[in-house]
Motif scaffolding. Structure first.
Motif, PDB file in Angstrom:
ATOM      1  N   ALA A   1       0.770  -1.590  -0.034  1.00  0.00           N
ATOM      2  CA  ALA A   1      -0.065   0.080   0.170  1.00  0.00           C
ATOM      3  C   ALA A   1       0.849   1.325   0.059  1.00  0.00           C
ATOM      4  O   ALA A   1       0.151   2.378  -0.203  1.00  0.00           O
ATOM      5  CB  ALA A   1      -0.976   0.116   1.282  1.00  0.00           C
TER       6      ALA A   1
ATOM      7  N   LYS B   1     -10.998  -2.183   2.022  1.00  0.00           N
ATOM      8  CA  LYS B   1     -11.735  -1.469   0.845  1.00  0.00           C
ATOM      9  C   LYS B   1     -13.045  -1.281   1.138  1.00  0.00           C
ATOM     10  O   LYS B   1     -13.906  -0.696   0.266  1.00  0.00           O
ATOM     11  CB  LYS B   1     -11.784  -2.355  -0.289  1.00  0.00           C
ATOM     12  CG  LYS B   1     -12.338  -3.581  -0.178  1.00  0.00           C
ATOM     13  CD  LYS B   1     -12.124  -4.291  -1.744  1.00  0.00           C
ATOM     14  CE  LYS B   1     -12.784  -5.766  -1.395  1.00  0.00           C
ATOM     15  NZ  LYS B   1     -12.709  -6.886  -2.817  1.00  0.00           N
ATOM     16  N   ASN B   2     -13.703  -1.664   2.416  1.00  0.00           N
ATOM     17  CA  ASN B   2     -15.235  -1.638   2.665  1.00  0.00           C
ATOM     18  C   ASN B   2     -15.216  -0.480   3.760  1.00  0.00           C
ATOM     19  O   ASN B   2     -14.463  -0.206   4.379  1.00  0.00           O
ATOM     20  CB  ASN B   2     -15.519  -2.815   3.273  1.00  0.00           C
ATOM     21  CG  ASN B   2     -15.677  -3.902   1.987  1.00  0.00           C
ATOM     22  OD1 ASN B   2     -15.434  -3.590   0.771  1.00  0.00           O
ATOM     23  ND2 ASN B   2     -15.744  -5.210   2.499  1.00  0.00           N
TER      24      ASN B   2
ATOM     25  N   LYS C   1     -14.289   3.981   3.448  1.00  0.00           N
ATOM     26  CA  LYS C   1     -13.427   2.786   2.554  1.00  0.00           C
ATOM     27  C   LYS C   1     -11.897   3.501   2.524  1.00  0.00           C
ATOM     28  O   LYS C   1     -11.680   4.507   2.403  1.00  0.00           O
ATOM     29  CB  LYS C   1     -13.945   2.973   1.139  1.00  0.00           C
ATOM     30  CG  LYS C   1     -15.391   2.217   1.175  1.00  0.00           C
ATOM     31  CD  LYS C   1     -15.713   2.387  -0.381  1.00  0.00           C
ATOM     32  CE  LYS C   1     -17.104   1.853  -0.886  1.00  0.00           C
ATOM     33  NZ  LYS C   1     -17.571   1.651  -1.992  1.00  0.00           N
ATOM     34  N   ASN C   2     -10.972   2.458   2.748  1.00  0.00           N
ATOM     35  CA  ASN C   2      -9.486   2.743   2.796  1.00  0.00           C
ATOM     36  C   ASN C   2      -9.061   3.483   3.807  1.00  0.00           C
ATOM     37  O   ASN C   2      -8.187   4.334   3.623  1.00  0.00           O
ATOM     38  CB  ASN C   2      -9.418   3.357   1.386  1.00  0.00           C
ATOM     39  CG  ASN C   2      -9.521   2.413  -0.013  1.00  0.00           C
ATOM     40  OD1 ASN C   2      -9.371   1.319   0.109  1.00  0.00           O
ATOM     41  ND2 ASN C   2     -10.146   2.782  -0.883  1.00  0.00           N
TER      42      ASN C   2
ATOM     43  N   ASP D   1      -5.958  -5.046   5.287  1.00  0.00           N
ATOM     44  CA  ASP D   1      -7.101  -5.686   6.073  1.00  0.00           C
ATOM     45  C   ASP D   1      -6.449  -6.001   7.447  1.00  0.00           C
ATOM     46  O   ASP D   1      -5.224  -6.310   7.544  1.00  0.00           O
ATOM     47  CB  ASP D   1      -7.612  -7.055   5.587  1.00  0.00           C
ATOM     48  CG  ASP D   1      -8.217  -6.757   4.059  1.00  0.00           C
ATOM     49  OD1 ASP D   1      -8.492  -5.592   3.924  1.00  0.00           O
ATOM     50  OD2 ASP D   1      -8.384  -7.835   3.366  1.00  0.00           O
TER      51      ASP D   1
END
Length: 597
Positions: A333, A399-400, A415-416, A421
């Motif tokens: 990332a 991402k959620n 999100k993000n 995770d």
């Protein structure tokens, strides 16, 4: 985390020698000579692969010898340092010079951050930036004060100018050194930016080079198993390895056994001549059996990239122990552009039965270097200890969007918000919202909401949300209030709660009393403080007209310069109103007598 053995540290000093001296003192075969030439070419590629920046275009921004307290790109809290910090002998008021012809294109006065800052755009495509000034040159200072009096506000926001408003010549005094903004002592923070892109560039590339003959110092090194099947010394846990000095500029560790995908991180610093403070290094490189697999340097980067420092360092270790390790492997990332020619993102695949020699090379801008060698033998995967799998209550899929509620507290993660995770804890205990802990870095801000329906209207007025990173000293968190919902946005996990502040700010006159003659005073000063939520705002007047009082939040002192305005008559009324972040206000009104000297 394990600490493997005892840590042995020793600083070293080295005066860099030219390569031709090395060649002349040794009798090499032709094959060896060509090998050395290849090494030299690689070295030159590393050092001189930057753009062709103009070395003689800019002069020094200050009239005293350049000694740095901070280098470009060094590790700061949540960002890479965007300039160089030039020592001013701990003095305010030293002349600051335009480094080249150009024009003042922007000015900004803020209470925090850069404080009093000035930007000069130059015709060669670059912009120089000066921060933490005590004041500007007279013509600029007069203009800024007119803006402040018109706005009735010390903070100006960004003021932009065309090239014909404040043109400057190379060497012209444009301001004076100071300690305004979020500065801890008097110095000049100086930057050079690309005018078009606003990317920040290392000022040393333009010839601003303080003397440096001292090589970087490795403090410690960590090994990281990078998946559940990886091992270092049969442990699936990060480990601090003991360092040994082999001579000038060379370090090593004991041979370690490992298997699977592993990585390394180092705590390293540099010093410059005539300065004891620890600075950042210019580049880090890692080789496996002579082949480069990792390299980064701090030639240039953008402000948008700077937040990725929290992926570049071992963030968890930093939050727990206040020590920064730079990873020699790149997180997926991490979007920074400082990395070059990575192989497998710096991840090392250790295979059973093979031997590996890891070399980590730290360099400063002048090419002074230190080398750390780590011998590794590939071993069979015989796990003794494995890191437990996360079993925390709340799973985060980066991402959620996620929203969790406990009792009267709701946390919402866009999100993000998270880089990866992960699993987190979230609970409410005795009114404290415990949102995991501070060891996970965040990419975005999230929202914490407290439902305060149980409180009376008076109680609501005095409540605010506080961050409990220091439990004995809660810090005010910007609190928005909408009916019975109080909320804040933050980029830090941790403990948050509601605190009531019923106390008014305190105001104290300095160097004069009510009904006193003060004709000989150059400045009018008061001290303000607040024990609870902290000072939010203040407003001061003399004879009913707003006056500019500069707030030194480090000393909690407000200062008015009597030269700002002509006072008519001899009797005057000074009035000040101070408010805190919980809405409590205090007022002081006094009479003083003054005539022009």
């Amino acid at each position: 985390m394990r600490i493997y053995g005892n840590l042995t540290l020793q600083a070293n000093h080295n005066i860099k020698k030219p390569f031709f001296t090395i060649f002349a003192k040794n009798n090499y075969t032709l094959k060896q000579y060509f090998s050395l030439i290849i090494v030299l070419l690689i070295f030159n590629t590393i050092i001189y692969s930057q753009e062709n920046y103009p070395k003689n275009y800019f002069i020094s921004p200050i009239e005293i010898p350049i000694i740095l307290s901070g280098t470009f790109g060094e590790l700061r809290s949540n960002h890479f340092h965007s300039g160089v910090d030039i020592k001013t002998q701990k003095k305010d008021g030293l002349n600051l010079l335009a480094v080249a012809d150009g024009y003042v294109s922007r000015i900004k006065v803020s209470q925090y951050g850069f404080g009093k800052a000035l930007y000069i755009t130059h015709p060669n495509g670059y912009t120089s930036v000066y921060a933490h000034l005590s004041k500007y040159s007279k013509k600029i200072n007069d203009y800024v004060k007119r803006v402040q009096y018109k706005k009735e506000d010390y903070q100006t926001g960004n003021l932009f100018f065309d090239k014909d408003v404040f043109p400057v010549k190379k060497g012209e005094v444009i301001g004076y050194s100071g300690n305004t903004g979020s500065s801890t002592q008097s110095h000049l923070h100086f930057e050079i930016r690309n005018t078009e892109t606003e990317n920040i560039i290392n000022p040393m590339l333009f010839g601003l080079e303080p003397k440096d003959t001292i090589a970087p110092v490795f403090e410690s090194v960590k090994g990281y198993p990078l998946n559940t099947n990886s091992r270092i010394e049969n442990f699936n846990d990060e480990v601090i390895l003991p360092l040994k000095m082999l001579g000038k500029r060379k370090y090593t560790t004991d041979r370690i056994s490992a298997s699977g995908i592993i990585g390394f991180g180092v705590s390293v610093f540099d010093r410059l001549n005539k300065a004891n403070n620890k600075n950042g290094v210019y580049s880090l490189e890692m080789l496996i059996n002579g082949k480069r697999v990792y390299y980064h340097d701090v030639e240039t980067f953008s402000f948008a990239e700077s937040k990725y420092i929290n992926l570049h360092i071992d963030y968890k270790h930093y939050k727990e122990y206040k020590k920064k390790y730079q990873k020699l492997f790149k997180e997926t990332a991490n979007k920074m552009s400082i990395y070059k020619e990575l192989i497998d993102d710096g991840n090392i695949n250790i295979k059973e039965g093979f031997n590996y020699n890891i070399q980590i090379i730290a360099k400063d801008y002048h090419g002074n270097s230190s080398i750390l060698e780590i011998p590794i033998v590939g071993s069979r995967n015989n796990p003794i200890f494995s890191v437990p799998i996360d079993t925390l209550e709340y799973k985060i899929v980066a991402k959620n969007f996620h929203r969790f509620t406990k009792e009267n507290v709701t946390v919402s993660f866009p999100k993000n918000t998270f880089y990866n995770d992960t699993y987190i804890d979230f609970k409410v205990e005795d009114g404290i919202a415990r949102i995991h802990n501070t060891t996970i870095p965040l990419n975005k801000s999230y929202t914490i909401k407290f439902n305060v329906y149980k409180y009376s209207e008076l109680e609501k007025q005095q409540l605010y949300i506080a961050n409990l990173r220091h439990p004995k000293h809660p810090s005010y968190q910007e609190t928005k209030k909408k009916d019975s919902i109080f909320y804040t946005r933050t980029k830090e996990l941790g403990d948050y709660t509601l605190i009531s502040d019923k106390d008014k700010p305190e105001i104290k006159l300095l160097y004069f009393k009510d009904k006193q003659w003060i004709s000989k005073l150059e400045y009018l000063q008061v001290k303000i403080s607040d024990k609870g939520s902290g000072i939010k705002d203040y407003r001061a007047t003399i004879d009913g007209e707003w006056i500019l009082m500069e707030y030194d939040h480090k000393k909690n002192i407000l200062t008015y310069d009597f030269n700002d305005k002509d006072l008519f008559g001899s009797e005057h009324i000074f009035r000040i109103v101070v408010s805190d972040n919980a809405g409590n206000t205090n007022e002081l009104s006094v009479t003083f007598f003054r005539v022009k000297n």
